[in-house]
Design a protein around this motif. Sequence first.
Motif: not given
Length: 582
Positions: A350, A365, A554
């Motif tokens: 990050r 990226i 997640y």
Amino acid sequence: MGDQKKAADKLYDIRRTILVVDDEEVNRELLKKYLRDDYELLFACNGLEALRICHENAGRIALIMLDLVMPVMDGYEFMEVARKEPDISLIPIIVTTVKDMEEDEIHALKLGASDFVTKPYSPEIMKLRVSRTISQVDSESIISRLERDTVTGLYSENFFFSYADRLKMEYPDVSWDVLCVDIENYHLVIDMYGKEEAENILRAIADILRDDMWKSGVGIACRSDSDLFFMILPHRNDYKTFLRKVFSSFESRPDIHHVILHFGIYQNIDREEHIEKTCDKVISTVYKTRGVSSLCITYYDKKMRDELMERQILIEELPSALRDKQFEVYYQPKCSLPDGKLVGAEALVRWNNPERGFMPPDSFIPLFEKNGQIYQVDKFVWEETCRQIREWIDKFGSCVPISVNISRTDVYDPKMPDVISEFVKKYDLDIKQLHLEITESAYMRDPSQLVKIVENLRNRSFVVEMDDFGSGYSSLNMIAGLPIDILKLDMRFLRDDRDDGKPKDSENNEKSVLLRSIMDIADWKKVPAIAEGVETKDQVGMLTDLKCGYGQGYFFSRPVPAREFEKFLENPERSLIPETEN
Ligand code: C2E
Ligand code: MG
Ligand code: MG
């Protein structure tokens, strides 16, 4: 400058040709005597004959020695005609007159003669004047050769840049547009039609640009790279007519049917910006659409401008961002299915940008992958991950294996295996602690080369995971030959992103059929599979049914900062399945 010198040397290597025009044989013979050692000579007895010889030897004659008084067509008349003919008007003329005929000389100079010599000739003076006139014209023509592209006659790139900048200054009230034309796969065009025909195509484009410039009054164009054209012209709202003309002129030539042109248009350019930079921006818009043949025209607009500017800023900021430790590595758990126990993690970068805030990897990226800077970022992540693993082993006695991403551009860097091995050594890790994720799309570029690289990594005992597997790049054939340790299933297999009106059941069915065949591949290759993007309990159930052994997503945990990840390491037996789901 070097080029100019080379061009000059080349020019002076060849013997120049002089056309002697005189009705008196004795004069012709005298000039022959004085000049033949240094020059090639052509002779004419009157103006008419001289015109014919000029046409027959277009581009070859360096100088005309012209008598004024001759039968059929005299010197004055010859000059009148010659100056209207583009081929001849550029050839310098030395008028040969009889002594004390000042009036003739003035008249001749007015008609464009470069110089005069008087008869009877003084050989030394005459030779000096001849060589001076030729070299003067030569140096002018060298400049014009460098200034012009020899194939199309348009400006060459450097001259275009400097003239375009001047043009903007000279017309401060005009708004300018820059247009770029690019031929797709020009090298294929050369292969297909041959060099000569390919150059004809270049000339055809140049003619259209030139024609358009005439109409717009001011404006200049150049050929930049072999197949790239730029034109600066006063702003217009509508390019339809222009483009229609280009297309129809190409359509009318069945011989050049397969040529695809791309246009980039940047309207109302920033007049303060150096034109070279402006052109760079237009090219980048064109390159964006390359390969998409239905989309040949791209406008460089405000949105694109902001996007490019933003990208440029990120590129420039990267070195200081690395220095100031603005990059941070997050860790996302990998769990066994169905119990949800921690088995590993993925390191994900990050960027805590002081101005833009927290930036996810997708926002930088791809950009750094394109310009090669990704290697700097990845090296940071590789080392930081190794350092972190060492810290955790020291703190907790052990640590799950953690994977780092190897960008598709790093993969082919011959130094990469050594660089990673060095980090592992530096932090005194077992090589199996650090897994390497290589995205499936990397396998496309040069599969056989990649197989060698992966073999090299595996010989060093690294565990190699194939990331984003099933995203559509590899063929079964290729997969069969790939030396890998773990398959990471692309997130899309689990995502609910279709909206085609089909009942959900059939969609789920289709996905599970696909998943099943991918699991068969994993089974056949005898490698474990891990599914990315697990978000729900149902997905865990489905994956378990399909005998997919691992999951990441997640549902178990988002990627978290190192400190937060420690809570998983503190209690490695704990299931990461949320309590509400149990
Ligand atoms: P990836 O390697 O396939 O990483 C998985 C991505 O999926 C991560 O996105 C992760 O946050 C996200 N993800 C995980 N679980 C879920 C989920 O349940 N639902 C959804 N919707 N997404 C989930 P992230 O962190 O944004 O990274 C995106 C991509 O950027 C990565 O895809 C990877 O290709 C690249 N990347 C990240 N860090 C690095 C790095 O250090 N070096 C290189 N070369 N690439 C990196
Ligand atoms: Mg990954
Ligand atoms: Mg992935």
